[in-house]
Design a protein around this motif. Structure first.
Motif, PDB file in Angstrom:
ATOM      1  N   SER A 334       0.837  -1.203   0.000  1.00  9.61           N
ATOM      2  CA  SER A 334       0.000   0.000   0.000  1.00  9.61           C
ATOM      3  C   SER A 334       0.872   1.252   0.000  1.00  9.61           C
ATOM      4  CB  SER A 334      -0.880   0.008   1.248  1.00  9.61           C
ATOM      5  OG  SER A 334      -0.076   0.147   2.415  1.00  9.61           O
ATOM      6  N   ARG A 335       0.222   2.381  -0.183  1.00  2.00           N
ATOM      7  CA  ARG A 335       0.936   3.661  -0.149  1.00  2.00           C
ATOM      8  C   ARG A 335       1.579   3.862   1.225  1.00  2.00           C
ATOM      9  NH1 ARG A 335       2.676   7.625  -3.801  1.00  2.00           N
ATOM     10  NH2 ARG A 335       3.686   9.120  -2.433  1.00  2.00           N
ATOM     11  N   LYS A 336       0.882   3.461   2.273  1.00  3.24           N
ATOM     12  CA  LYS A 336       1.413   3.599   3.632  1.00  3.24           C
ATOM     13  C   LYS A 336       2.684   2.770   3.805  1.00  3.24           C
ATOM     14  CE  LYS A 336       0.096   3.060   8.499  1.00  3.24           C
ATOM     15  NZ  LYS A 336      -0.992   2.641   9.432  1.00  3.24           N
ATOM     16  N   GLN A 337       2.673   1.556   3.281  1.00  2.00           N
ATOM     17  CA  GLN A 337       3.853   0.696   3.383  1.00  2.00           C
ATOM     18  C   GLN A 337       5.024   1.258   2.579  1.00  2.00           C
ATOM     19  OE1 GLN A 337       1.522  -2.862   2.205  1.00  2.00           O
ATOM     20  NE2 GLN A 337       2.576  -3.912   3.901  1.00  2.00           N
ATOM     21  N   LEU A 338       4.735   1.802   1.413  1.00  8.23           N
ATOM     22  CA  LEU A 338       5.790   2.393   0.584  1.00  8.23           C
ATOM     23  C   LEU A 338       6.361   3.648   1.239  1.00  8.23           C
ATOM     24  CD1 LEU A 338       4.109   1.900  -2.897  1.00  8.23           C
ATOM     25  CD2 LEU A 338       6.160   0.717  -2.066  1.00  8.23           C
ATOM     26  N   ASP A 339       5.500   4.435   1.861  1.00  5.17           N
ATOM     27  CA  ASP A 339       5.976   5.621   2.584  1.00  5.17           C
ATOM     28  C   ASP A 339       6.887   5.217   3.736  1.00  5.17           C
ATOM     29  OD1 ASP A 339       4.626   7.312   0.901  1.00  5.17           O
ATOM     30  OD2 ASP A 339       2.929   7.636   2.258  1.00  5.17           O
ATOM     31  N   ALA A 340       6.550   4.114   4.405  1.00  3.21           N
ATOM     32  CA  ALA A 340       7.377   3.635   5.514  1.00  3.21           C
ATOM     33  C   ALA A 340       8.761   3.213   5.014  1.00  3.21           C
ATOM     34  CB  ALA A 340       6.690   2.465   6.216  1.00  3.21           C
ATOM     35  N   LEU A 341       8.818   2.577   3.833  1.00  5.94           N
ATOM     36  CA  LEU A 341      10.109   2.200   3.253  1.00  5.94           C
ATOM     37  C   LEU A 341      10.910   3.443   2.863  1.00  5.94           C
ATOM     38  CD1 LEU A 341       9.203  -0.875   0.986  1.00  5.94           C
ATOM     39  CD2 LEU A 341      10.157  -0.860   3.298  1.00  5.94           C
ATOM     40  N   THR A 342      10.234   4.464   2.347  1.00  8.83           N
ATOM     41  CA  THR A 342      10.915   5.718   1.998  1.00  8.83           C
ATOM     42  C   THR A 342      11.504   6.361   3.244  1.00  8.83           C
ATOM     43  OG1 THR A 342       9.397   6.061   0.130  1.00  8.83           O
ATOM     44  CG2 THR A 342      10.637   7.969   0.908  1.00  8.83           C
ATOM     45  N   PHE A 344      12.394   4.801   5.891  1.00  8.81           N
ATOM     46  CA  PHE A 344      13.515   3.927   6.281  1.00  8.81           C
ATOM     47  C   PHE A 344      14.780   4.350   5.546  1.00  8.81           C
ATOM     48  CE2 PHE A 344      16.155   0.171   5.634  1.00  8.81           C
ATOM     49  CZ  PHE A 344      16.216  -0.375   6.911  1.00  8.81           C
ATOM     50  N   VAL A 345      14.651   4.610   4.248  1.00  5.09           N
ATOM     51  CA  VAL A 345      15.796   5.028   3.431  1.00  5.09           C
ATOM     52  C   VAL A 345      16.298   6.405   3.857  1.00  5.09           C
ATOM     53  CG1 VAL A 345      16.419   5.769   1.086  1.00  5.09           C
ATOM     54  CG2 VAL A 345      15.204   3.604   1.443  1.00  5.09           C
ATOM     55  N   ARG A 346      15.385   7.282   4.254  1.00  7.75           N
ATOM     56  CA  ARG A 346      15.751   8.659   4.616  1.00  7.75           C
ATOM     57  C   ARG A 346      16.155   8.818   6.083  1.00  7.75           C
ATOM     58  NH1 ARG A 346      10.741  11.693   1.486  1.00  7.75           N
ATOM     59  NH2 ARG A 346      11.754  11.887  -0.558  1.00  7.75           N
ATOM     60  N   ALA A 347      16.209   7.727   6.827  1.00  4.01           N
ATOM     61  CA  ALA A 347      16.567   7.803   8.253  1.00  4.01           C
ATOM     62  C   ALA A 347      17.885   8.551   8.421  1.00  4.01           C
ATOM     63  CB  ALA A 347      16.676   6.404   8.838  1.00  4.01           C
ATOM     64  N   PRO A 348      18.037   9.299   9.536  1.00  7.78           N
ATOM     65  CA  PRO A 348      19.219  10.165   9.713  1.00  7.78           C
ATOM     66  C   PRO A 348      20.562   9.450   9.530  1.00  7.78           C
ATOM     67  CG  PRO A 348      17.586  10.630  11.397  1.00  7.78           C
ATOM     68  CD  PRO A 348      17.074   9.451  10.637  1.00  7.78           C
ATOM     69  N   HIS A 349      20.665   8.191   9.941  1.00  5.86           N
ATOM     70  CA  HIS A 349      21.952   7.502   9.823  1.00  5.86           C
ATOM     71  C   HIS A 349      22.184   6.933   8.422  1.00  5.86           C
ATOM     72  CE1 HIS A 349      19.016   4.439  10.936  1.00  5.86           C
ATOM     73  NE2 HIS A 349      19.830   3.501  10.499  1.00  5.86           N
ATOM     74  N   ARG A 350      21.137   6.986   7.549  1.00 12.24           N
ATOM     75  CA  ARG A 350      21.327   6.539   6.166  1.00 12.24           C
ATOM     76  C   ARG A 350      21.400   7.720   5.204  1.00 12.24           C
ATOM     77  NH1 ARG A 350      17.366   3.078   8.152  1.00 12.24           N
ATOM     78  NH2 ARG A 350      18.255   1.050   8.714  1.00 12.24           N
ATOM     79  N   ASP A 411      20.806  -2.417   3.718  1.00 10.51           N
ATOM     80  CA  ASP A 411      19.939  -2.286   4.890  1.00 10.51           C
ATOM     81  C   ASP A 411      18.485  -2.593   4.539  1.00 10.51           C
ATOM     82  OD1 ASP A 411      22.151  -1.516   6.324  1.00 10.51           O
ATOM     83  OD2 ASP A 411      21.561   0.593   6.526  1.00 10.51           O
ATOM     84  N   LEU A 412      18.038  -2.088   3.378  1.00  9.73           N
ATOM     85  CA  LEU A 412      16.655  -2.284   2.945  1.00  9.73           C
ATOM     86  C   LEU A 412      16.380  -3.756   2.658  1.00  9.73           C
ATOM     87  CD1 LEU A 412      14.006  -0.815   2.271  1.00  9.73           C
ATOM     88  CD2 LEU A 412      14.861  -0.525  -0.077  1.00  9.73           C
ATOM     89  N   ARG A 413      17.352  -4.420   2.056  1.00  9.75           N
ATOM     90  CA  ARG A 413      17.238  -5.858   1.758  1.00  9.75           C
ATOM     91  C   ARG A 413      16.996  -6.650   3.045  1.00  9.75           C
ATOM     92  NH1 ARG A 413      21.118  -9.906   2.176  1.00  9.75           N
ATOM     93  NH2 ARG A 413      20.762 -11.698   0.784  1.00  9.75           N
ATOM     94  N   LEU A 414      17.781  -6.365   4.072  1.00  7.88           N
ATOM     95  CA  LEU A 414      17.661  -7.089   5.335  1.00  7.88           C
ATOM     96  C   LEU A 414      16.357  -6.724   6.054  1.00  7.88           C
ATOM     97  CD1 LEU A 414      19.210  -9.124   7.036  1.00  7.88           C
ATOM     98  CD2 LEU A 414      20.326  -7.214   8.199  1.00  7.88           C
ATOM     99  N   HIS A 415      15.974  -5.448   5.985  1.00 11.35           N
ATOM    100  CA  HIS A 415      14.723  -4.992   6.612  1.00 11.35           C
ATOM    101  C   HIS A 415      13.525  -5.723   6.005  1.00 11.35           C
ATOM    102  CE1 HIS A 415      11.724  -2.274   8.301  1.00 11.35           C
ATOM    103  NE2 HIS A 415      11.282  -2.035   7.084  1.00 11.35           N
TER     104      HIS A 415
END
Length: 589
Positions: A334-342, A344-350, A411-415
């Motif tokens: 869903s859009r919500k799930q895709l936003d959550a992945l985005t 995740f990618v934009r997290a401060p340490h990434r 990181d995304l692969r493992l998540h």
């Protein structure tokens, strides 16, 4: 198990013991009083046995049994009988003991948390009362498994003619990439010993000494900033061999790990993949890849050009990297799930700039976050390059720094693997990652520093670059990776003084510094050092993985917190000024 106080352990009795008179000793796990009969579970580190007392047949014993509290230490003498209501969940579940005598060996206060596998105690409380926490069957199993691993390691290495040799804990401070714990000398004013971060130099000197094959199960110490699952003191299985190539070392210790798995948990490991460091980064975004599931990173620079999408075009112009992973069966996100992945990618340490998705729907249609820049044919071409089929979700990351693109996708692969259940928790992924760079650039200063340690031998084909272009040099180094965790690191060592001197020169060590820090080692190399190599296994992390735990603190008897404190003993602690004066030390606020 037979001693003056007991004949059997609480995990030993089976149906064949029926009718025997036995004496058990242990702790009261729980009691259940049904009015006419009372059941007591008695526990030791071997297991649990049920005791059954009937009120009408043994009224005095019944009244005594009713007084027993949790964690009372008791002795029970009685006859083994077959249980009417059997418990298939425990090995002793077919039998019980009908007592003729119960002795209270020691009373106990009510413990601050449940002494059971699923406890209500938070970690800090469990660490404060660690002696109670270890009574939990799960913790007892972990410590016994640790002992079995060490036993199997010793069996294997002893059979291979290795010699167990102890090296000192009080040594000279040497650079290892983290701070040393320093120990003041009372008899040598102003001088300090250092606790070893590893026995690296000492085991190399044992090879110079002709000891040929050495090992040690050894405590090591690092006074570094605490993060994640680190401990200031940890245990290594430290090994070294002479007259060997890299393949010899890998074969020897691959054999050791297979032997340990077979002897301790009955698992037969397959032959281990040897994955070059560069391929690990290219396909998995990390030098510690978990291969219990597929989903490789796919580079897409060749198939994303020729559009009006400025983000990708700027990355291509700067020779950055556009890459993606194909999430099988995730097109329904869903859009919500895709936003959550985005996010995740934009997290401060990434610090990712964003995430492009392409859905390859079950009906054959394609939907993406960049539809206005790409035709359906172009998206299909990208999907084909990534192996995407109907029902799949392609996730794309782009950055001018290739390493950043790979790290984010790793990181995304493992998540995704964890959230989607791609990982078979009963499977094992054990492999070697080989051929690491000898040097890496310091992020702050830009200066070269060692990637592993400064004693790694360059690959023969790279030796010439040591004198012309050190950044191109790869070392004969290797890590063993288990389920995405590094459990072993090693290398073929430098055994020639001129090569060691050159590496020290590249690292910026003056002749004076070399002599001050490593003079004794360089001197030893002048007296005939053999070609040699070895490795060190992190015992704590290895046992953690075999025990299916998530923290090394759960396989260490008395661990420290993430902040380096011992909550049980309240250490570290201040000492009297008189003691400091004797050591010629002054504490400055």
């Amino acid at each position: 198990m037979k001693t003056k106080l007991r004949t059997h352990s609480c995990g030993e009795l089976r149906i064949q013991h029926t009718g025997q008179t036995v004496t058990l000793c242990g702790w009261v796990q729980r009691s259940r009083d049904l009015g006419y009969i009372l059941f007591i579970d008695v526990r030791d580190r071997y297991g649990i046995t049920q005791i059954s007392v009937k009120s009408d047949e043994q009224p005095e014993l019944y009244q005594l049994a009713r007084k027993l509290g949790r964690e009372y230490v008791i002795s029970v003498q009685g006859t083994v009988a077959e249980r009417e209501s059997k418990n298939p969940k425990i090995p002793t579940g077919e039998v019980e003991v009908l007592p003729t005598k119960i002795d209270i060996l020691n009373e106990a206060k009510l413990p601050p948390f449940l002494i059971e596998n699923e406890t209500d105690g938070l970690e800090d409380l469990r660490m404060e009362y660690r002696y109670l926490d270890i009574r939990r069957p799960k913790m007892a199993y972990n410590l016994m498994l640790r002992a079995k691993v060490v036993k199997a390691v010793r069996e294997y290495l002893d059979e291979q003619q290795f010699v167990e040799i102890e090296t000192p804990f009080f040594i000279k401070s040497t650079p290892e990439g983290a701070r040393d714990f320093l120990v003041p000398s009372r008899l040598n004013k102003g001088a300090f010993y250092a606790l070893p971060q590893s026995p690296q130099i000492l085991k190399q000197l044992l090879m110079v000494a002709g000891m040929d094959r050495y090992y040690q199960v050894v405590k090591c110490f690092r006074d570094e900033d605490f993060r994640g699952d680190r401990q200031p003191e940890f245990t290594q299985i430290d090994c070294e061999m002479s007259f060997v190539s890299q393949d010899d070392v890998l074969n020897m210790f691959e054999g050791m790990v297979k032997y340990v798995f077979r002897q301790t948990i009955g698992v037969e490991l397959p032959d281990m993949l040897r994955l070059p460091y560069q391929d690990a980064l290219k396909y998995y975004g990390t030098d510690k890849p978990d291969l219990r599931f597929d989903c490789k990173i796919v580079e897409l620079n060749e198939v994303v050009g020729g559009t009006d999408f400025g983000v990708f075009n700027s990355i291509l112009e700067t020779k950055g990297l556009i890459a993606g992973i194909n999430a099988k069966g995730c097109a329904s996100y869903s859009r919500k799930q895709l936003d959550a992945l985005t996010n995740f990618v934009r997290a401060p340490h990434r610090k990712g700039s964003g995430l492009v998705y392409v859905k390859f729907n079950e009906d054959g249609s394609i939907k993406s976050s960049v539809d206005k820049f790409f035709t359906q044919e172009q998206l299909r071409k990208i999907g084909d390059a990534a192996g995407a089929q109907n029902g799949d979700l392609l996730l794309i990351v782009a950055d001018k720094l290739k390493s950043k693109t790979r790290k984010i996708l790793g990181d995304l692969r493992l998540h995704l693997a964890k959230t989607e259940g791609w990982i078979d928790e009963d499977a094992w992924s054990v492999l070697w990652v080989v051929d690491f760079p000898l040097f890496e650039e310091d992020e702050e200063s830009g200066e070269l520093t060692f990637a592993h340690h400064p004693f790694c031998m360059p690959r023969p084909e790279d030796l010439e670059y040591l004198y012309t272009d050190p950044k191109r040099v790869y070392a004969q180094t290797y890590d063993m990776v288990m389920n995405g965790n590094e459990i072993c690191s090693g290398s073929i060592r430098i055994h020639k003084k001129d090569v060691q001197d050159k590496i020290f020169e590249i690292l910026g060590l003056s002749e004076t510094e070399r002599q001050e820090k490593f003079g004794f080692m360089l001197k030893a190399f002048e007296y005939g050092a053999p070609p040699h190599g070895g490795c060190a296994f992190g015992l704590d992390r290895w046992v953690m993985l075999m025990a299916k735990e998530h923290s090394i603190r759960d396989v260490i008897a008395f661990p420290k917190t993430a902040g380096g404190r011992d909550l049980m003993m309240d250490a570290p602690a201040k000492v009297p000024n008189e003691a400091l004066k004797e050591l010629h030390i002054q504490v400055i606020d």
